[in-house]
Design a protein around this motif. Structure first.
Motif, PDB file in Angstrom:
ATOM      1  N   ASP A 190     -22.515 -59.333  74.085  1.00  0.00           N
ATOM      2  CA  ASP A 190     -21.988 -57.846  74.511  1.00  0.00           C
ATOM      3  C   ASP A 190     -21.329 -57.989  75.464  1.00  0.00           C
ATOM      4  O   ASP A 190     -20.737 -59.010  76.058  1.00  0.00           O
ATOM      5  CB  ASP A 190     -22.988 -57.119  74.803  1.00  0.00           C
ATOM      6  N   ALA A 191     -21.197 -57.323  76.759  1.00  0.00           N
ATOM      7  CA  ALA A 191     -20.444 -57.286  78.637  1.00  0.00           C
ATOM      8  C   ALA A 191     -21.201 -58.414  78.899  1.00  0.00           C
ATOM      9  O   ALA A 191     -19.924 -59.385  79.900  1.00  0.00           O
ATOM     10  CB  ALA A 191     -20.446 -55.821  78.908  1.00  0.00           C
ATOM     11  N   ARG A 192     -21.797 -59.256  78.717  1.00  0.00           N
ATOM     12  CA  ARG A 192     -22.627 -60.269  78.821  1.00  0.00           C
ATOM     13  C   ARG A 192     -21.773 -61.626  79.286  1.00  0.00           C
ATOM     14  O   ARG A 192     -22.190 -62.057  79.871  1.00  0.00           O
ATOM     15  CB  ARG A 192     -24.419 -60.508  79.016  1.00  0.00           C
ATOM     16  N   TYR A 193     -20.587 -61.200  77.996  1.00  0.00           N
ATOM     17  CA  TYR A 193     -20.644 -62.269  78.122  1.00  0.00           C
ATOM     18  C   TYR A 193     -18.957 -62.187  77.553  1.00  0.00           C
ATOM     19  O   TYR A 193     -17.931 -62.020  76.327  1.00  0.00           O
ATOM     20  CB  TYR A 193     -20.955 -63.230  76.373  1.00  0.00           C
ATOM     21  N   PRO A 194     -18.112 -61.841  78.662  1.00  0.00           N
ATOM     22  CA  PRO A 194     -17.148 -61.430  78.651  1.00  0.00           C
ATOM     23  C   PRO A 194     -16.116 -62.274  78.159  1.00  0.00           C
ATOM     24  O   PRO A 194     -15.008 -61.421  78.048  1.00  0.00           O
ATOM     25  CB  PRO A 194     -16.431 -61.100  80.322  1.00  0.00           C
ATOM     26  N   LYS A 195     -16.083 -63.244  78.291  1.00  0.00           N
ATOM     27  CA  LYS A 195     -15.028 -64.568  77.656  1.00  0.00           C
ATOM     28  C   LYS A 195     -14.644 -64.799  76.195  1.00  0.00           C
ATOM     29  O   LYS A 195     -13.932 -64.570  75.564  1.00  0.00           O
ATOM     30  CB  LYS A 195     -15.082 -65.784  78.438  1.00  0.00           C
ATOM     31  N   LEU A 196     -15.979 -64.229  75.981  1.00  0.00           N
ATOM     32  CA  LEU A 196     -16.379 -64.386  74.267  1.00  0.00           C
ATOM     33  C   LEU A 196     -15.342 -63.113  73.199  1.00  0.00           C
ATOM     34  O   LEU A 196     -15.239 -62.644  73.202  1.00  0.00           O
ATOM     35  CB  LEU A 196     -17.712 -64.322  74.056  1.00  0.00           C
ATOM     36  N   MET A 197     -15.951 -61.782  75.057  1.00  0.00           N
ATOM     37  CA  MET A 197     -16.077 -60.527  74.112  1.00  0.00           C
ATOM     38  C   MET A 197     -14.005 -60.172  74.071  1.00  0.00           C
ATOM     39  O   MET A 197     -13.356 -59.524  73.319  1.00  0.00           O
ATOM     40  CB  MET A 197     -16.270 -59.195  75.232  1.00  0.00           C
ATOM     41  N   ALA A 198     -13.485 -61.051  75.223  1.00  0.00           N
ATOM     42  CA  ALA A 198     -11.928 -61.010  75.024  1.00  0.00           C
ATOM     43  C   ALA A 198     -11.654 -61.780  73.748  1.00  0.00           C
ATOM     44  O   ALA A 198     -10.503 -60.998  73.725  1.00  0.00           O
ATOM     45  CB  ALA A 198     -11.863 -60.929  76.420  1.00  0.00           C
ATOM     46  N   TRP A 199     -11.952 -62.641  73.535  1.00  0.00           N
ATOM     47  CA  TRP A 199     -11.730 -63.766  73.005  1.00  0.00           C
ATOM     48  C   TRP A 199     -11.530 -62.684  71.804  1.00  0.00           C
ATOM     49  O   TRP A 199     -10.469 -63.076  70.302  1.00  0.00           O
ATOM     50  CB  TRP A 199     -12.642 -64.849  72.642  1.00  0.00           C
ATOM     51  N   LEU A 200     -12.811 -61.669  70.966  1.00  0.00           N
ATOM     52  CA  LEU A 200     -12.513 -61.368  69.682  1.00  0.00           C
ATOM     53  C   LEU A 200     -11.453 -59.934  69.464  1.00  0.00           C
ATOM     54  O   LEU A 200     -11.092 -59.561  68.859  1.00  0.00           O
ATOM     55  CB  LEU A 200     -14.022 -60.422  69.878  1.00  0.00           C
ATOM     56  N   GLU A 201     -11.317 -59.307  71.260  1.00  0.00           N
ATOM     57  CA  GLU A 201     -10.170 -58.707  71.268  1.00  0.00           C
ATOM     58  C   GLU A 201      -8.552 -59.000  71.140  1.00  0.00           C
ATOM     59  O   GLU A 201      -7.815 -59.220  69.863  1.00  0.00           O
ATOM     60  CB  GLU A 201     -10.132 -57.656  72.815  1.00  0.00           C
ATOM     61  N   ARG A 202      -8.976 -60.508  70.967  1.00  0.00           N
ATOM     62  CA  ARG A 202      -7.748 -61.061  71.462  1.00  0.00           C
ATOM     63  C   ARG A 202      -6.884 -62.086  69.768  1.00  0.00           C
ATOM     64  O   ARG A 202      -6.086 -61.319  69.273  1.00  0.00           O
ATOM     65  CB  ARG A 202      -7.843 -62.588  72.001  1.00  0.00           C
ATOM     66  N   ILE A 203      -8.298 -61.459  69.003  1.00  0.00           N
ATOM     67  CA  ILE A 203      -8.289 -62.433  67.821  1.00  0.00           C
ATOM     68  C   ILE A 203      -7.974 -61.401  66.697  1.00  0.00           C
ATOM     69  O   ILE A 203      -7.133 -60.906  65.859  1.00  0.00           O
ATOM     70  CB  ILE A 203      -9.316 -63.208  66.659  1.00  0.00           C
ATOM     71  N   HIS A 204      -8.535 -60.301  66.708  1.00  0.00           N
ATOM     72  CA  HIS A 204      -8.042 -59.328  66.438  1.00  0.00           C
ATOM     73  C   HIS A 204      -6.258 -58.281  66.594  1.00  0.00           C
ATOM     74  O   HIS A 204      -6.321 -57.265  65.509  1.00  0.00           O
ATOM     75  CB  HIS A 204      -9.727 -57.900  66.320  1.00  0.00           C
ATOM     76  N   ALA A 205      -6.613 -58.650  67.319  1.00  0.00           N
ATOM     77  CA  ALA A 205      -4.952 -57.507  68.121  1.00  0.00           C
ATOM     78  C   ALA A 205      -3.878 -59.321  66.835  1.00  0.00           C
ATOM     79  O   ALA A 205      -2.493 -58.933  66.945  1.00  0.00           O
ATOM     80  CB  ALA A 205      -4.921 -57.917  69.455  1.00  0.00           C
ATOM     81  N   ARG A 206      -4.589 -60.304  66.345  1.00  0.00           N
ATOM     82  CA  ARG A 206      -3.416 -61.197  66.185  1.00  0.00           C
ATOM     83  C   ARG A 206      -2.497 -60.197  64.854  1.00  0.00           C
ATOM     84  O   ARG A 206      -3.119 -59.945  63.664  1.00  0.00           O
ATOM     85  CB  ARG A 206      -3.477 -62.173  65.926  1.00  0.00           C
ATOM     86  N   PRO A 207      -1.507 -60.345  64.555  1.00  0.00           N
ATOM     87  CA  PRO A 207      -1.201 -59.530  63.131  1.00  0.00           C
ATOM     88  C   PRO A 207      -1.116 -60.235  61.997  1.00  0.00           C
ATOM     89  O   PRO A 207      -1.549 -59.716  61.310  1.00  0.00           O
ATOM     90  CB  PRO A 207       0.785 -59.930  63.873  1.00  0.00           C
ATOM     91  N   ALA A 208      -1.895 -61.951  61.867  1.00  0.00           N
ATOM     92  CA  ALA A 208      -2.213 -62.513  60.767  1.00  0.00           C
ATOM     93  C   ALA A 208      -3.296 -62.025  60.823  1.00  0.00           C
ATOM     94  O   ALA A 208      -4.132 -62.005  59.032  1.00  0.00           O
ATOM     95  CB  ALA A 208      -1.748 -63.992  61.005  1.00  0.00           C
ATOM     96  N   TYR A 209      -4.639 -61.649  61.755  1.00  0.00           N
ATOM     97  CA  TYR A 209      -5.580 -61.085  61.605  1.00  0.00           C
ATOM     98  C   TYR A 209      -5.485 -59.846  60.963  1.00  0.00           C
ATOM     99  O   TYR A 209      -6.154 -59.775  59.703  1.00  0.00           O
ATOM    100  CB  TYR A 209      -6.279 -60.958  62.835  1.00  0.00           C
ATOM    101  N   GLN A 210      -5.011 -58.539  61.329  1.00  0.00           N
ATOM    102  CA  GLN A 210      -4.074 -57.125  60.805  1.00  0.00           C
ATOM    103  C   GLN A 210      -3.828 -57.666  59.308  1.00  0.00           C
ATOM    104  O   GLN A 210      -4.259 -56.827  58.917  1.00  0.00           O
ATOM    105  CB  GLN A 210      -3.640 -56.516  62.244  1.00  0.00           C
ATOM    106  N   ARG A 211      -3.373 -58.400  58.772  1.00  0.00           N
ATOM    107  CA  ARG A 211      -2.191 -58.792  58.096  1.00  0.00           C
ATOM    108  C   ARG A 211      -3.833 -59.012  56.709  1.00  0.00           C
ATOM    109  O   ARG A 211      -3.825 -58.685  55.661  1.00  0.00           O
ATOM    110  CB  ARG A 211      -1.646 -59.984  57.932  1.00  0.00           C
ATOM    111  N   ALA A 212      -4.494 -59.579  57.419  1.00  0.00           N
ATOM    112  CA  ALA A 212      -5.777 -60.099  56.994  1.00  0.00           C
ATOM    113  C   ALA A 212      -6.868 -59.329  56.573  1.00  0.00           C
ATOM    114  O   ALA A 212      -7.134 -58.673  55.113  1.00  0.00           O
ATOM    115  CB  ALA A 212      -6.620 -61.572  57.149  1.00  0.00           C
TER     116      ALA A 212
END
Length: 223
Positions: A190-212
């Motif tokens: 959760d928000a106690r781990y801001p780098k990890l939460m931001a990383w998840l947002e970044r991977i989920h926004a990748r076009p290849a991730y969305q296509r998958a």
């Protein structure tokens, strides 16, 4: 032609993502979990004796296990993409993360899933309080401390660089994705781990991730 034997809500989603990142053509054969047991259907045993996903077929090759599939696809088709240069510190981090994901990261999350089910499963009334008490104690004393230790480790890794094997996105990020998605869904990420939460947002926004996602179908680990 590469065929991904894809089980819903499973690690095979990241294999679809990797194929999209590499820009490879592939087909999907979809399988559904048993709604009661949540186990893979017996049809997968016709593909590989263990009857689990992910598994891919590629010409005469059948490759199982996420890490082995990632290495196979990157080495056979990647032409140097998504892997740090050999002999560099980033390549060492890459190799570590590729094996860490399933070797260390996932086991306590799987244990938590099992013990969560013990707490909620139907059972004789005289057994349930004992089972719940044991499950709660195991989670408190062993499972959650291990999960939290892993999350602290991964958070610290992202203080070193933007991605898990340096400043460039690699297949190690693909491999670690299911660990952190599972942790966000049921492991206390959760928000106690801001780098990890931001990383998840970044991977989920990748076009290849969305296509998958579009090709793989419903995936409960992304909200």
């Amino acid at each position: 032609m590469i065929i991904v034997h894809h089980l819903n809500n499973s690690r095979s989603q990241r294999i679809l993502w990797l194929l999209e990142e590499l820009g490879l053509d592939y087909d999907i054969k979809k399988y559904q979990r048993d709604p009661k047991t949540m186990l893979a259907p017996p049809e997968l045993k016709a593909v590989h004796p263990l009857g689990k996903s992910p598994v891919i077929s590629d010409d005469d090759n059948v490759v199982a296990e996420s890490g082995a599939i990632v290495e196979y696809l990157v080495e056979r088709y990647g032409q140097g993409a998504l892997v740090p240069a050999a002999g560099t510190p980033d390549k060492l981090r890459y190799t570590h993360m590729l094996h860490y994901a399933e070797g260390t990261g996932m086991p306590p999350l799987l244990m938590k899933l099992v013990f969560d089910r013990i707490e909620t499963e139907r059972m004789p009334f005289f057994v349930k309080p004992i089972a719940k008490a044991i499950a709660a104690k195991v989670k408190q004393m062993f499972i959650m401390p291990n999960i939290e230790n892993n999350l602290r480790f991964l958070e610290a890794e992202l203080h070193k660089s933007s991605w898990f094997a340096g400043e460039a996105f690699t297949a190690a990020d693909v491999q670690i994705s299911f660990v952190l998605e599972a942790a966000a869904a049921r492991g206390g990420l959760d928000a106690r781990y801001p780098k990890l939460m931001a990383w998840l947002e970044r991977i989920h926004a990748r076009p290849a991730y969305q296509r998958a996602l579009a090709r793989g179908g419903k995936y409960d680990f992304v909200k």
